[in-house]
Design a protein around this motif. Structure first.
Motif, PDB file in Angstrom:
ATOM      1  N   ILE A  38      -5.736   4.219  -1.349  1.00 29.82           N
ATOM      2  CA  ILE A  38      -4.346   4.631  -1.228  1.00 29.82           C
ATOM      3  C   ILE A  38      -3.875   5.269  -2.532  1.00 29.82           C
ATOM      4  N   HIS A  39      -3.320   6.458  -2.403  1.00 25.09           N
ATOM      5  CA  HIS A  39      -2.750   7.150  -3.551  1.00 25.09           C
ATOM      6  C   HIS A  39      -1.499   6.397  -4.002  1.00 25.09           C
ATOM      7  N   THR A  72       1.850   8.754  -3.062  1.00 27.30           N
ATOM      8  CA  THR A  72       2.123   9.107  -1.662  1.00 27.30           C
ATOM      9  C   THR A  72       2.028   7.913  -0.726  1.00 27.30           C
ATOM     10  N   ARG A  73       1.315   6.860  -1.175  1.00 27.46           N
ATOM     11  CA  ARG A  73       1.054   5.671  -0.339  1.00 27.46           C
ATOM     12  C   ARG A  73       0.254   6.010   0.915  1.00 27.46           C
ATOM     13  N   GLU A  74      -0.433   7.111   0.876  1.00 29.89           N
ATOM     14  CA  GLU A  74      -1.368   7.520   1.915  1.00 29.89           C
ATOM     15  C   GLU A  74      -2.752   7.606   1.290  1.00 29.89           C
ATOM     16  N   PRO A  75      -3.822   7.571   2.092  1.00 31.45           N
ATOM     17  CA  PRO A  75      -5.160   7.749   1.508  1.00 31.45           C
ATOM     18  C   PRO A  75      -5.264   9.075   0.757  1.00 31.45           C
ATOM     19  N   TYR A  76      -6.036   9.062  -0.333  1.00 32.47           N
ATOM     20  CA  TYR A  76      -6.238  10.291  -1.095  1.00 32.47           C
ATOM     21  C   TYR A  76      -6.817  11.395  -0.231  1.00 32.47           C
ATOM     22  N   ARG A  77      -7.795  11.052   0.603  1.00 32.38           N
ATOM     23  CA  ARG A  77      -8.553  12.051   1.337  1.00 32.38           C
ATOM     24  C   ARG A  77      -9.038  13.159   0.379  1.00 32.38           C
ATOM     25  N   ARG A  83      -8.852  14.675   7.417  1.00 33.28           N
ATOM     26  CA  ARG A  83      -7.675  13.924   7.876  1.00 33.28           C
ATOM     27  C   ARG A  83      -7.963  13.117   9.146  1.00 33.28           C
ATOM     28  N   ASP A 111      -9.016   9.686  11.403  1.00 36.67           N
ATOM     29  CA  ASP A 111      -8.614   8.287  11.362  1.00 36.67           C
ATOM     30  C   ASP A 111      -9.600   7.492  12.206  1.00 36.67           C
TER      31      ASP A 111
END
Length: 377
Positions: free
Chosen positions: A106-107, A110-115, A203, A205
């Motif tokens: 988790i970044h 952003t609180r989202e995965p870095y990807r 992106r 899941d």
């Protein structure tokens, strides 16, 4: 996007603003690690293990996790890497999905995965992160750093970027640079993942996941991890039983196909595809010869000259005749290059039939070699 963290994993926090070799920085990053044995009063009995692409930090059973590890036969009390004598540290690579920060993490903003927003990853970044763990444990100098496969690259990067951090080195089926054949294989593996329609430019899941691409990438890898000699002796041309055969047109027909399929299916949901892409590419970029260019970065890379810039007391480079991914001449190059830098360096070619992965399974050959070297330290 999932991380796969074994029980008992410990963490070392990297400093905010951790600088990556090719640009970019990480904040709030961490490295997963495990330990075995006790650090002595002089703090001079530490051994660091840096791994290949896919292993986690759980190399063997310990107090935090009693499950067997990926190098269980090699590490522990009375084993070749004897935890009754050595304080052993195994780190999970930066960029992995086994506890260390990577594309699946988790970044912090952003609180989202870095990807694919994860910075470009180099072998050197993993080496710098491992050095942070060592120093964070209060160790000024390792007795030995042991690197397997990709970890052999990481170990060499650590040694040249952190002079004096280790007295000795064991390089097992490793390399000081990527050769065209291994680059070509890894390129095909990455292409299989990227061309899977479910990759979605990173992106994906859990519901829409590039399973077919990961299966093909893993199969290509497994084919190169072992040797044709072993495939022939283990499977021959044995066909599947009629009730196990794949009835699809051109489906599975031979035992070796079934083995690859089973191996791939066990792997695909246990390793993040983006992490695979990043770690794979980091190996292709690596050449220790870059450190032998002029101060202005000009001139051709000279791998052997780069190796000669490393200062060690002792070194051992081990490889096997049947390894097609990191062929034997690469371990010979390491030994000769380190010797040119003043190390008491030995090259040990082994006749194992099991190819690149022999160090994981042929303990009867690798164990005495590792134990004998460590006994001399």
């Amino acid at each position: 996007m999932t991380e796969f963290i074994p029980p008992g994993t410990r963490y070392h926090a990297l400093p905010d603003g951790f600088a990556m070799k090719r640009g970019g920085r990480l904040d709030g990053a961490r490295i997963a690690f495990e330990t075995w044995g006790e650090l002595n009063a002089a703090r001079d009995n530490a051994v660091l293990i840096v791994t290949g692409l896919s292993p986690d930090a759980h190399a063997a059973a310990n107090a935090g996790n009693s499950e067997p590890g990926w190098w269980e036969a090699m590490l522990g009390p009375g084993k070749p890497i004897d935890s009754q004598r050595w304080f052993v540290i195994c780190v999970n690579s930066l960029g992995s999905c086994k506890g260390s920060t990577g594309p699946a993490s988790i970044h912090p903003v952003t609180r989202e995965p870095y990807r694919l927003d994860f910075p470009e990853l180099s072998i050197e970044d993993g080496a710098d992160a491992a050095a942070h763990v060592v120093r964070g444990l209060g160790i000024e100098r390792l007795a030995c750093v042991i690197g397997n496969s990709m970890g052999g690259m990481t170990a060499l990067a650590l040694l040249i970027r952190h002079p004096g951090l280790a007295r000795a080195h064991i390089n097992i089926s490793g390399a000081a640079r990527a050769l065209p054949f291994s680059i070509a294989i890894r390129s095909l593996q990455r292409e299989a993942i990227r061309l899977d329609p479910h990759w979605y430019q990173g992106r994906y899941d859990e519901r829409s996941y590039p399973e077919a691409g990961m299966r093909m990438a893993r199969k290509l890898g497994v084919i190169t991890y072992r040797s044709a000699l072993e495939w022939d002796g283990r499977f021959g041309r044995v066909r599947l039983d009629s009730d196990r055969a794949d009835e699809e047109p051109f489906g599975l027909e031979f035992e070796v196909e079934s083995y690859l399929e089973g191996h791939a299916r066990r792997f695909v949901r246990r390793f993040d595809p983006n992490c695979y892409l990043y770690l794979s590419r980091s190996m292709d970029w690596f050449d220790l010869g870059d450190y032998a260019r002029g101060d202005d970065g000009a001139g051709p890379a000279d791998t052997r000259a780069g190796l000669a810039r490393i200062r060690l007391e002792k070194a051992l480079a081990i490889g096997v005749h049947t390894d097609i991914l990191f062929p034997l001449q690469q371990q010979q190059e390491i030994a000769e290059g380190l010797a040119a830098g003043g190390a008491d360096a030995e090259f040990l070619p082994l006749p194992s039939p099991q190819g690149h992965d022999a160090f994981l399974v042929d303990i009867a050959r690798f164990g005495p070699a590792v134990a004998g070297f460590l006994a001399k330290l």
